[in-house]
Scaffold this motif. Structure first.
Motif: not given
Lengths: 437, 482
Positions: B452-471
């Motif tokens: 359910e999409v409710r679970r997705l809200r604020g789930e930053i752990g479910r995302a990857m950011f270029q700045t962080q990955l690149e570092h």
């Protein structure tokens, strides 16, 4: 022009187009006509496509000013370069660095070594034609490396190349039979694909011809969506069961596990190792596909440039790095990409799109629709697939391999390395050329 | 099947008033899609130029050589560019898909060019490719599927520097949108207390949830003033009703055009307080255009069953309004996703979400985010950053083939809807867009193994950011200073 003799109109049509296409590949790549205004994109620039065509024709990188090393994506491999030694410290031209890598580092099971640090990735029958499968298999045999069936079965014509064909088992189990597993020196479990991580395979109805449906044991002209993930796997322990199943069917086979690149790809790799995999194959998000939702190509899972060091370094920390082979794919376009991937920590690479470009792909992204590829590559249309003769195709791919090996040796020589194995994980030999985000 | 009004009323009655309302009849959420082709042709992606002399020479040469018209007539295009009455002498670029086979084979007299007219589509934020994609999505209601790998830049600023995660093996859902398990895209708008309290008799004694669901985490925002017509509002209202979501409409046109329905959210400014009494129904949600205690009191008094949202710019402190009883916020950036302090919404959403988490009130409030959503993938990315739902603006106009006059940045931007706009067609186009974006959201959720999409809200752990990955990947490489 085609000699007429007693050819049928259909034969004449095919030959007419084949001749014109081959001449076109040559003339465009020579730059005598300039560059096609609409060719290329950020990842595969017109230069990279033309450079590939030159290599496929000559077996050497171009010398006409084409950039054959990097694309224009403004990130990843395109911002990395090598810190070559001063020329006085290069290995002598007479010394050919070793480009071979082993595909089994375990103390047990069959030892397989390939003379070049790459092999061909999975492309299914249905997504590509039988002629393309044969082209790839013949090139693989010539070089002593491998090509993969993808998730679409094992045409009979491929059996004579079985020592160089990896049988892929993917979530739909399409075309998987006991004998195709027994044929294979390497069996590849495809858990996920970089271009559509977490979504399963797509083969749209237009391309599910009678022949494709027969080999996949499905219904003609009906779209085939492989499930995701394997319905027989709910945990890493179940993954071990899969490998046991393959080993029971073919005890000699090495097992490769192909996964995409989520945040925990390092943990997945470790799990795969402990499950018994010989090869961990990570497929980054910018890899090729015959059909995938556009949203999946850019937005799900990380690019391979980020995944390789993550997995490599984690395997090192776990103390198991030298017991497992790490192959990488998903956007490997050039010899320089291969070398950079290895410097970031991979043992070798798996290539796919580069082989299709060698056969004439212009990256137009129309693989999935109607009759499929207008160049006869990603199609099973009986007329279109005649555009690529397997002997010609094998020669083009083989020439590409030759050029890739030539460049890899050149890179190693300029780095003072005697073997590609010495390059693995040598981030210190790279230099970053960009302004990070 | 329940209508949205019925379903919403039932849910609202159930959640807000009684706890014991009728359970309703189960129906699986579905948006009805139907082909709704473009009203007028969009500029073709490519132009095809054929040298007539070269072509004539080729035909003559082939006629002499092959002496077979069928062979001579066989042309390289599979898509019909050269299949008009006079073949290659009058190519039909609208059919060109850019495969380049024709120019590969006949480089001397066939050229394929990128169409400069197409490059004018969209504006400085929404790219021509995004416009093309929206037109496809709205025409068909389907998920764009294409061959070959990704063709764009490696990453970039804003949403382009963000990837969503997926789950390789261990996951609760199977099969994504093609599977048997239902993945919910429903989100709740309203006041959601952290816990319930009960008296000695077991009856609820404290604050109760006051919320209602919308079918997709997307609502429709106030359009630019230049298109605030009765017809366009009616189209939005009709589409919102079908999709089971909301559309925000300023209260004066809402009343003037007789739009009141549960799916319409009146936007009320403090000076329009008197208009509240003219509403014939109590809306599910009333949006305050800015903070005003008297307006809030008036809403509570006149429409006690309605929930209240506060529309405000990103960057303001929400906590003081939460203390004043506001539990729903509609946070606004401009259409390009830029906040008034010059940040992109991605960062602004994360800041708001994080501040509410730190204050321990995030679960109690609903955040709707406006601005910067131009493609299907931006919806899950915004939700991962912390909003419950997004509000759509320019994509809805592009869906109707509206013409943007310059940058479409805010409500003052000039936009022109097609003349003689068929309402039924327009409604269907927006429904198609909503369905396509929902299906793409399901692809993302399915890939992650989320139900359910409710679970997705604020789930930053479910995302990857270029700045962080690149570092992580490139730290230590000479020249990298991230």
């Amino acid at each position: 022009m085609v000699k007429l003799n007693s050819k049928s109109p259909e034969q004449m049509i095919t030959e007419k187009h084949v001749l014109a296409l081959r001449e076109g590949f040559h003339r465009w790549a020579s730059l005598e006509l300039g560059k096609m205004p609409a060719l290329g994109d950020a990842r595969w620039t017109a230069d990279l496509i033309y450079a590939n065509w030159v290599q496929a024709e000559t077996g050497r990188p171009p010398s006409n000013g084409l950039n054959f090393q990097t694309g224009n994506s403004e990130g990843g491999f395109d911002l990395l370069d090598f810190k070559f030694l001063p020329e006085s410290k290069w290995l002598p031209a007479s010394q050919e660095p070793d480009t071979s890598i082993p595909l089994n580092k375990r103390a047990y099971d069959k030892k397989i070594q390939i003379p070049i640090p790459f092999y061909g990735g999975g492309m299914s029958y249905g997504s590509i034609s039988e002629q393309i499968m044969l082209s790839r298999a013949r090139a693989a045999k010539k070089w002593g490396t491998f090509t993969s069936t993808g998730e679409g079965g094992y045409p009979d014509s491929l059996v004579q190349y079985k020592d160089n064909v990896i049988t892929q088992i993917a979530t739909g189990l399409f075309g998987v039979r006991e004998e195709t597993i027994q044929n294979a020196p390497i069996v590849e479990f495809k858990y996920a694909q970089g271009a559509k991580p977490g979504l399963g395979g797509h083969l749209l109805g237009d391309k599910t011809t009678m022949a494709v449906a027969k080999i996949r044991e499905s219904v003609p002209w009906v779209s085939l969506f492989s499930p995701f993930p394997f319905h027989s796997v709910y945990c890493v322990e179940d993954h071990r069961k899969h490998i046991d199943w393959v080993k029971a069917t073919n005890p000699e086979a090495l097992v490769s596990v192909k996964v995409s690149t989520p945040t925990d790809v390092d943990m997945v790799a470790v799990g795969s190792y402990y499950a018994g995999a010989h090869i961990i194959h990570i497929d980054g998000s910018y890899g090729g596909t015959g059909a995938a939702p556009e949203i999946a190509k850019k937005n799900i899972a990380m690019p391979i440039e980020f995944a390789i060091p993550r997995v490599h370094e984690h395997l090192v920390k776990e103390g198991i790095r030298d017991e497992v082979v790490l192959m990488s794919s998903g956007g490997i376009r050039t010899a320089y990409d291969i070398a950079k991937a290895i410097a970031l920590g991979a043992d070798g690479c798996v290539i796919g799109t580069a082989e299709l470009v060698a056969l004439g792909c212009t990256r137009c992204s129309n693989c999935e629709r109607g009759r499929g590829c207008p160049f006869g590559l990603t199609t099973t249309d009986p007329e279109l697939s005649q555009l690529v003769d397997p002997d010609w195709g094998a020669e083009r791919i083989s020439n590409l391999y030759k050029s890739l090996q030539f460049q890899l040796r050149d890179i190693l020589r300029k780095l003072g390395l005697k073997s590609v194995k010495e390059l693995r994980g040598r981030k210190d030999l790279l230099i970053y050329r960009g302004n990070h985000v | 099947m329940l209508s949205f009004d019925m379903a919403t009323n039932q849910r609202r009655e159930q959640l807000v008033n009684s706890h014991s309302g009728s359970a309703g009849v189960y129906h699986r959420y579905h948006i009805e899609t139907r082909s709704a082709p473009n009203l007028y042709p969009s500029p073709s992606r490519f132009l095809v130029k054929v040298g007539k002399v070269g072509l004539a020479k080729l035909i003559v040469t082939e006629l002499v050589h092959y002496r077979n018209w069928k062979v001579v007539q066989s042309r390289p295009c599979l898509y019909g560019v050269f299949s008009g009455p006079v073949g290659g002498f009058a190519p039909r670029p609208k059919y060109c898909v850019g495969c380049l086979r024709c120019t590969t084979q006949f480089p001397d007299f066939v050229k394929v060019l990128k169409n400069p007219e197409r490059q004018k589509l969209g504006d400085s934020f929404i790219s021509p490719d995004q416009v093309d994609t929206i037109l496809y999505e709205t025409s068909t209601g389907t998920v764009p599927v294409r061959g070959a790998g990704y063709r764009g830049k490696f990453g970039g600023k804003g949403w382009d520097g963000m990837w969503t995660d997926m789950s390789e093996i261990v996951r609760p859902t199977r099969d994504g949108i093609h599977g048997r398990e239902y993945i919910s895209t429903e989100v709740d708008i309203g006041d959601k207390p952290m816990s319930l309290s009960f008296d000695a008799q077991g009856n609820p004694s404290g604050e109760l949830p006051r919320a209602f669901p919308i079918g997709v985490p997307m609502i429709f925002d106030v359009p630019p003033a230049s298109v605030q017509t009765q017809q366009y509002f009616s189209i939005l209202q009709s589409a919102a009703s079908h999709v089971q979501t909301l559309v925000v409409v300023p209260i004066k046109p809402m009343l003037a055009y007789e739009l009141p329905s549960v799916s319409v959210v009146p936007l009320v400014s403090p000076t329009e307080q008197s208009e509240l009494k003219r509403l014939s129904i109590s809306p599910a949600l009333i949006e305050m255009a800015s903070w005003d205690k008297r307006l809030l009191d008036a809403i509570h008094e006149i429409h006690p069953k309605s929930l209240v949202a506060l529309r405000m710019e990103y960057g303001e402190d929400l906590l003081k309004y939460i203390d004043s009883g506001i539990k729903n916020f509609h946070l606004v950036a401009n259409y390009h996703g830029m906040t008034r302090d010059g940040r992109f919404v991605l960062d602004a959403i994360r800041d708001v979400h994080d501040s509410l988490v730190k204050a321990g009130v995030r679960e109690e409030v609903t955040l709707i985010g406006s601005g910067g959503v131009a493609a299907a993938e931006h919806v899950p990315k915004a939700i991962i950053c912390g909003v419950d739902a997004v509000a759509l603006d320019v994509p809805l106009l592009i869906a109707l083939q509206a013409k943007l006059h310059g940058d479409c940045v805010n409500i003052s931007s000039q936009v022109e809807l097609p003349q003689n706009l068929p309402s039924e067609w327009a409604t269907q186009r927006i429904k198609n867009l909503a369905s396509s974006w929902r299906d793409q959201l399901l692809e993302i959720l399915g890939a992650m193994g989320m139900r359910e999409v409710r679970r997705l809200r604020g789930e930053i752990g479910r995302a990857m950011f270029q700045t962080q990955l690149e570092h992580e990947a490139f730290a230590g490489i000479e020249g990298y200073h991230g």
